[in-house]
Design a protein around this motif. Sequence first.
Motif, mmCIF file in Angstrom:
data_model
loop_
_atom_site.group_PDB
_atom_site.id
_atom_site.type_symbol
_atom_site.label_atom_id
_atom_site.label_comp_id
_atom_site.label_asym_id
_atom_site.label_seq_id
_atom_site.Cartn_x
_atom_site.Cartn_y
_atom_site.Cartn_z
ATOM 1 N N MET A 120 102.686 92.026 10.023
ATOM 2 C CA MET A 120 103.463 92.505 8.700
ATOM 3 C C MET A 120 104.393 91.201 8.076
ATOM 4 S SD MET A 120 105.716 95.747 8.253
ATOM 5 C CE MET A 120 107.215 95.138 9.079
ATOM 6 N N THR A 121 104.279 90.928 7.152
ATOM 7 C CA THR A 121 105.161 89.877 6.502
ATOM 8 C C THR A 121 106.234 90.706 5.627
ATOM 9 O OG1 THR A 121 103.206 88.271 6.571
ATOM 10 C CG2 THR A 121 105.200 87.682 4.897
ATOM 11 N N VAL A 122 107.337 90.605 5.621
ATOM 12 C CA VAL A 122 108.520 90.934 4.783
ATOM 13 C C VAL A 122 109.035 90.071 4.226
ATOM 14 C CG1 VAL A 122 110.223 92.627 4.656
ATOM 15 C CG2 VAL A 122 108.407 93.115 6.214
ATOM 16 N N LEU A 123 109.372 89.995 2.938
ATOM 17 C CA LEU A 123 110.276 89.017 2.175
ATOM 18 C C LEU A 123 111.621 89.541 2.082
ATOM 19 C CD1 LEU A 123 110.482 86.756 0.044
ATOM 20 C CD2 LEU A 123 110.319 88.347 -1.582
ATOM 21 N N LEU A 124 112.516 88.454 2.594
ATOM 22 C CA LEU A 124 113.684 88.781 2.897
ATOM 23 C C LEU A 124 114.516 88.303 1.468
ATOM 24 C CD1 LEU A 124 114.644 87.579 6.253
ATOM 25 C CD2 LEU A 124 114.405 90.091 5.622
ATOM 26 N N ARG A 125 115.285 89.156 0.972
ATOM 27 C CA ARG A 125 116.116 88.989 -0.271
ATOM 28 C C ARG A 125 117.491 89.230 -0.196
ATOM 29 N NH1 ARG A 125 112.958 89.308 -4.991
ATOM 30 N NH2 ARG A 125 114.665 88.199 -5.706
ATOM 31 N N GLU A 126 118.636 88.175 -0.551
ATOM 32 C CA GLU A 126 119.897 88.265 -0.321
ATOM 33 C C GLU A 126 120.634 88.112 -1.524
ATOM 34 O OE1 GLU A 126 121.548 87.004 3.584
ATOM 35 O OE2 GLU A 126 120.073 85.412 3.560
ATOM 36 N N PRO A 127 120.730 89.245 -2.240
ATOM 37 C CA PRO A 127 121.516 89.139 -3.510
ATOM 38 C C PRO A 127 123.064 88.864 -3.570
ATOM 39 C CG PRO A 127 121.130 91.349 -3.187
ATOM 40 C CD PRO A 127 120.311 90.681 -2.039
ATOM 41 N N GLU A 128 123.575 88.367 -4.438
ATOM 42 C CA GLU A 128 125.162 88.078 -4.344
ATOM 43 C C GLU A 128 126.215 88.751 -5.187
ATOM 44 O OE1 GLU A 128 125.892 83.772 -4.873
ATOM 45 O OE2 GLU A 128 124.405 83.273 -3.128
ATOM 46 N N THR A 129 125.191 89.915 -6.001
ATOM 47 C CA THR A 129 125.975 90.850 -6.723
ATOM 48 C C THR A 129 125.122 92.190 -6.474
ATOM 49 O OG1 THR A 129 124.588 90.523 -8.593
ATOM 50 C CG2 THR A 129 126.518 89.443 -8.306
ATOM 51 N N LEU A 130 125.808 93.313 -6.814
ATOM 52 C CA LEU A 130 125.173 94.639 -6.913
ATOM 53 C C LEU A 130 124.242 94.640 -7.854
ATOM 54 C CD1 LEU A 130 125.562 96.813 -4.809
ATOM 55 C CD2 LEU A 130 127.125 98.017 -6.305
ATOM 56 N N GLU A 131 124.448 93.984 -9.275
ATOM 57 C CA GLU A 131 123.734 94.219 -10.309
ATOM 58 C C GLU A 131 122.109 93.407 -10.033
ATOM 59 O OE1 GLU A 131 127.494 95.352 -11.280
ATOM 60 O OE2 GLU A 131 126.886 93.265 -10.293
ATOM 61 N N GLU A 132 122.441 92.456 -9.232
ATOM 62 C CA GLU A 132 120.962 91.590 -8.804
ATOM 63 C C GLU A 132 120.486 92.460 -7.755
ATOM 64 O OE1 GLU A 132 119.923 87.399 -6.590
ATOM 65 O OE2 GLU A 132 121.830 88.073 -7.024
ATOM 66 N N ALA A 133 120.763 93.053 -6.966
ATOM 67 C CA ALA A 133 120.451 94.072 -5.800
ATOM 68 C C ALA A 133 119.656 95.186 -6.458
ATOM 69 C CB ALA A 133 121.540 94.518 -4.935
ATOM 70 N N VAL A 134 120.101 95.751 -7.517
ATOM 71 C CA VAL A 134 119.537 97.021 -8.148
ATOM 72 C C VAL A 134 118.469 96.327 -9.175
ATOM 73 C CG1 VAL A 134 120.099 98.459 -10.238
ATOM 74 C CG2 VAL A 134 121.766 98.383 -8.698
ATOM 75 N N GLY A 135 118.523 95.029 -9.501
ATOM 76 C CA GLY A 135 117.384 94.606 -10.347
ATOM 77 C C GLY A 135 115.997 94.428 -9.597
ATOM 78 N N ILE A 136 116.472 93.967 -8.006
ATOM 79 C CA ILE A 136 115.341 93.523 -7.065
ATOM 80 C C ILE A 136 114.649 95.048 -6.776
ATOM 81 C CG2 ILE A 136 114.871 92.763 -4.723
ATOM 82 C CD1 ILE A 136 117.131 90.925 -5.020
ATOM 83 N N LEU A 137 115.356 95.903 -6.623
ATOM 84 C CA LEU A 137 114.894 97.331 -6.475
ATOM 85 C C LEU A 137 114.146 97.823 -7.534
ATOM 86 C CD1 LEU A 137 117.831 99.240 -4.691
ATOM 87 C CD2 LEU A 137 115.793 98.174 -3.686
ATOM 88 N N THR A 138 114.524 97.539 -8.882
ATOM 89 C CA THR A 138 113.915 98.238 -10.144
ATOM 90 C C THR A 138 112.541 97.374 -10.117
ATOM 91 O OG1 THR A 138 115.945 98.578 -11.358
ATOM 92 C CG2 THR A 138 114.225 98.419 -12.639
ATOM 93 N N ALA A 139 112.641 96.049 -9.702
ATOM 94 C CA ALA A 139 111.384 95.186 -10.098
ATOM 95 C C ALA A 139 110.379 95.440 -8.902
ATOM 96 C CB ALA A 139 111.559 93.706 -9.865
ATOM 97 N N ASP A 140 110.868 95.996 -7.830
ATOM 98 C CA ASP A 140 109.903 95.884 -6.518
ATOM 99 C C ASP A 140 110.174 97.482 -5.888
ATOM 100 O OD1 ASP A 140 108.319 96.005 -4.301
ATOM 101 O OD2 ASP A 140 109.278 94.394 -3.382
ATOM 102 N N PRO A 141 109.496 98.417 -6.463
ATOM 103 C CA PRO A 141 109.602 99.768 -5.891
ATOM 104 C C PRO A 141 109.544 99.752 -4.241
ATOM 105 C CG PRO A 141 108.616 100.056 -7.699
ATOM 106 C CD PRO A 141 108.491 98.553 -7.321
ATOM 107 N N GLY A 142 108.815 98.878 -3.631
ATOM 108 C CA GLY A 142 108.570 98.804 -2.168
ATOM 109 C C GLY A 142 109.588 98.053 -1.601
ATOM 110 N N ALA A 143 110.551 97.556 -2.129
ATOM 111 C CA ALA A 143 111.686 97.148 -1.316
ATOM 112 C C ALA A 143 112.703 97.961 -0.783
ATOM 113 C CB ALA A 143 112.358 95.940 -2.245
ATOM 114 N N ARG A 144 113.436 97.719 0.397
ATOM 115 C CA ARG A 144 114.281 98.690 1.108
ATOM 116 C C ARG A 144 115.718 97.648 1.084
ATOM 117 N NH1 ARG A 144 112.824 102.541 4.688
ATOM 118 N NH2 ARG A 144 114.972 102.935 4.740
ATOM 119 N N LEU A 145 116.959 98.534 0.814
ATOM 120 C CA LEU A 145 117.985 97.949 1.193
ATOM 121 C C LEU A 145 118.407 97.985 2.405
ATOM 122 C CD1 LEU A 145 120.130 99.879 -1.743
ATOM 123 C CD2 LEU A 145 119.724 97.515 -1.619
ATOM 124 N N VAL A 146 119.118 96.969 2.891
ATOM 125 C CA VAL A 146 119.778 96.796 4.202
ATOM 126 C C VAL A 146 121.245 96.699 4.303
ATOM 127 C CG1 VAL A 146 119.589 95.622 6.423
ATOM 128 C CG2 VAL A 146 117.391 95.880 5.212
#
Length: 288
Positions: A1-27
């Motif tokens: 299984m390949t999982v992309l790691l994302r490390e946003p630097e603002t909360l707004e950026e994190a929300v944007g990632i979740l909006t663009a990718d419904p399969g993403a999970r917050l850690v």
Amino acid sequence: MTVLLREPETLEEAVGILTADPGARLVAGGVTVCLQITHRRSDPSALVLLRRVPGLSGVTVLGDGTLEIGALTTHGELAADPELSARHPRLTELFSDVGNVRVRAAGTIGGNLANADPAQDPAVLLAVIGAEAHTVSPRGERTVPIAGLSAGAWRSTLAADEVIRRVRVPRLPPTSRTGWSKIQSGSLDDYATVNAGVRMDLGADGTIASVRAVVGAAVASPRVFDIPALAGSHPGDTLALKACAREATADLETVTDHRGSADYRRHLAGVALGRALTRCLDDDRRPA
């Protein structure tokens, strides 16, 4: 299984990632997410790590005595926090008993609540105290009572693109008492078989004015209810407290799993609630 790691630097950026990718999970701390991936309960397309987002940790005291807790604050940090201890020593006790030392070092209050683990500990006391989660999403900010955050086992009422920013714990009046109890089988894991939290408010004459209770772990999601039968009773009448606890949980819809049958856990729910009620008698919470 390949999982992309994302490390946003603002909360707004994190929300944007979740909006663009419904399969993403917050850690947040990663405790629950990693367990779900390991046991094949989750197959995220990306993991969105919040560790670089500033302002999500620590405890702040507001002007009215409310405590504001950052979502990335760990259980261990809360167990050691002097402000929490001064205002809510019962919460300090609870956070000191979450999981084990490894879980307390990594697990966060925001991650714990957002994942709606049915056997979680913090929610049972936070709910009766009246704590709230403050969230951010593309639709703006909103406030969600902890008592209404769970929609069932592993299902929260949060939207897929919604992130908990902080948890606010209100200052309680001097007439309030709190208690909690947890029963677990150490031979299985570090989760509770049943847990319970209670807020007891006393009247001017010293008798019980109202009681709000929560039972968790033995049910699909924490069950919040009042116990009107205790109104007017003396808080020192432990027999009455335990009898009302058994009566209040007699029809509880409990679940069967490897920690016990539904009937067994219903019985334990009455025991745990009775213990939480009697612990209100030695609540040493100090007004602050």
